[in-house]
Design a protein around this motif. Structure first.
Motif, mmCIF file in Angstrom:
data_model
loop_
_atom_site.group_PDB
_atom_site.id
_atom_site.type_symbol
_atom_site.label_atom_id
_atom_site.label_comp_id
_atom_site.label_asym_id
_atom_site.label_seq_id
_atom_site.Cartn_x
_atom_site.Cartn_y
_atom_site.Cartn_z
ATOM 1 N N THR A 4 -15.374 -12.066 10.909
ATOM 2 C CA THR A 4 -15.286 -11.428 9.603
ATOM 3 C C THR A 4 -15.554 -12.461 8.510
ATOM 4 O O THR A 4 -14.810 -13.435 8.374
ATOM 5 C CB THR A 4 -13.898 -10.797 9.390
ATOM 6 O OG1 THR A 4 -13.666 -9.870 10.435
ATOM 7 C CG2 THR A 4 -13.812 -10.097 8.059
ATOM 8 N N PRO A 5 -16.614 -12.253 7.712
ATOM 9 C CA PRO A 5 -16.913 -13.215 6.653
ATOM 10 C C PRO A 5 -15.963 -13.053 5.469
ATOM 11 O O PRO A 5 -15.410 -11.988 5.235
ATOM 12 C CB PRO A 5 -18.342 -12.867 6.241
ATOM 13 C CG PRO A 5 -18.471 -11.419 6.561
ATOM 14 C CD PRO A 5 -17.608 -11.185 7.776
ATOM 15 N N THR A 6 -15.786 -14.119 4.729
ATOM 16 C CA THR A 6 -14.996 -14.081 3.507
ATOM 17 C C THR A 6 -15.897 -13.652 2.365
ATOM 18 O O THR A 6 -17.025 -14.116 2.238
ATOM 19 C CB THR A 6 -14.407 -15.470 3.211
ATOM 20 O OG1 THR A 6 -13.570 -15.846 4.297
ATOM 21 C CG2 THR A 6 -13.613 -15.469 1.928
ATOM 22 N N THR A 7 -15.400 -12.744 1.530
ATOM 23 C CA THR A 7 -16.124 -12.281 0.364
ATOM 24 C C THR A 7 -15.293 -12.600 -0.873
ATOM 25 O O THR A 7 -14.093 -12.357 -0.893
ATOM 26 C CB THR A 7 -16.386 -10.765 0.446
ATOM 27 O OG1 THR A 7 -17.126 -10.512 1.632
ATOM 28 C CG2 THR A 7 -17.147 -10.254 -0.742
ATOM 29 N N THR A 8 -15.943 -13.107 -1.897
ATOM 30 C CA THR A 8 -15.258 -13.454 -3.137
ATOM 31 C C THR A 8 -15.630 -12.442 -4.213
ATOM 32 O O THR A 8 -16.793 -12.074 -4.344
ATOM 33 C CB THR A 8 -15.667 -14.863 -3.590
ATOM 34 O OG1 THR A 8 -15.361 -15.786 -2.545
ATOM 35 C CG2 THR A 8 -14.946 -15.263 -4.846
ATOM 36 N N MET A 9 -14.622 -11.987 -4.955
ATOM 37 C CA MET A 9 -14.857 -11.053 -6.067
ATOM 38 C C MET A 9 -14.257 -11.650 -7.325
ATOM 39 O O MET A 9 -13.194 -12.265 -7.285
ATOM 40 C CB MET A 9 -14.169 -9.712 -5.806
ATOM 41 C CG MET A 9 -14.678 -8.941 -4.634
ATOM 42 S SD MET A 9 -13.899 -7.312 -4.488
ATOM 43 C CE MET A 9 -12.206 -7.751 -4.181
ATOM 44 N N CYS A 10 -14.915 -11.441 -8.442
ATOM 45 C CA CYS A 10 -14.372 -11.828 -9.742
ATOM 46 C C CYS A 10 -13.769 -10.579 -10.378
ATOM 47 O O CYS A 10 -14.462 -9.595 -10.596
ATOM 48 C CB CYS A 10 -15.479 -12.390 -10.626
ATOM 49 S SG CYS A 10 -16.173 -13.915 -10.002
ATOM 50 N N LEU A 11 -12.471 -10.625 -10.619
ATOM 51 C CA LEU A 11 -11.764 -9.481 -11.196
ATOM 52 C C LEU A 11 -10.982 -9.918 -12.417
ATOM 53 O O LEU A 11 -10.488 -11.057 -12.481
ATOM 54 C CB LEU A 11 -10.776 -8.895 -10.178
ATOM 55 C CG LEU A 11 -11.341 -8.380 -8.874
ATOM 56 C CD1 LEU A 11 -10.213 -8.067 -7.914
ATOM 57 C CD2 LEU A 11 -12.175 -7.149 -9.125
ATOM 58 N N ASP A 12 -10.831 -9.017 -13.349
ATOM 59 C CA ASP A 12 -9.957 -9.252 -14.482
ATOM 60 C C ASP A 12 -8.538 -9.401 -13.933
ATOM 61 O O ASP A 12 -8.068 -8.532 -13.188
ATOM 62 C CB ASP A 12 -10.047 -8.069 -15.446
ATOM 63 C CG ASP A 12 -9.091 -8.212 -16.589
ATOM 64 O OD1 ASP A 12 -7.940 -7.733 -16.459
ATOM 65 O OD2 ASP A 12 -9.492 -8.789 -17.612
ATOM 66 N N PRO A 13 -7.851 -10.491 -14.247
ATOM 67 C CA PRO A 13 -6.508 -10.714 -13.681
ATOM 68 C C PRO A 13 -5.523 -9.587 -13.976
ATOM 69 O O PRO A 13 -4.731 -9.215 -13.113
ATOM 70 C CB PRO A 13 -6.053 -12.018 -14.335
ATOM 71 C CG PRO A 13 -7.289 -12.690 -14.799
ATOM 72 C CD PRO A 13 -8.271 -11.599 -15.104
ATOM 73 N N GLU A 14 -5.571 -9.030 -15.184
ATOM 74 C CA GLU A 14 -4.647 -7.949 -15.527
ATOM 75 C C GLU A 14 -4.936 -6.697 -14.710
ATOM 76 O O GLU A 14 -4.026 -6.035 -14.209
ATOM 77 C CB GLU A 14 -4.734 -7.636 -17.018
ATOM 78 C CG GLU A 14 -3.675 -6.654 -17.476
ATOM 79 C CD GLU A 14 -3.696 -6.450 -18.983
ATOM 80 O OE1 GLU A 14 -3.370 -5.333 -19.406
ATOM 81 O OE2 GLU A 14 -4.038 -7.389 -19.713
#
Length: 61
Positions: A4-14
């Protein structure tokens, strides 16, 4: 999950914190929710919900 590959997402912290607050009582985490969404996208061959531009009358246009 051996490959299973790691995927990175950019999300608004709130937004992430609010979503996690809702998901925790459902025993779901971000990985589970993304997996559910992507499986539904594959099953439906598109988004699993309607996407519209909105109601012009409602938006005041």
């Amino acid at each position: 999950m051996s490959n299973t590959p790691t995927t990175t997402m950019c999300l608004d912290p709130e937004l992430k914190n609010e979503a996690m607050r809702v998901l925790k009582p459902l025993w779901l985490n971000m990985t589970g929710v993304v997996t559910l969404l992507l499986k539904a996208v594959v099953r439906e061959n598109g988004l699993p919900f309607g996407v519209t531009l909105g109601n012009k009358e409602k938006d005041g246009d």
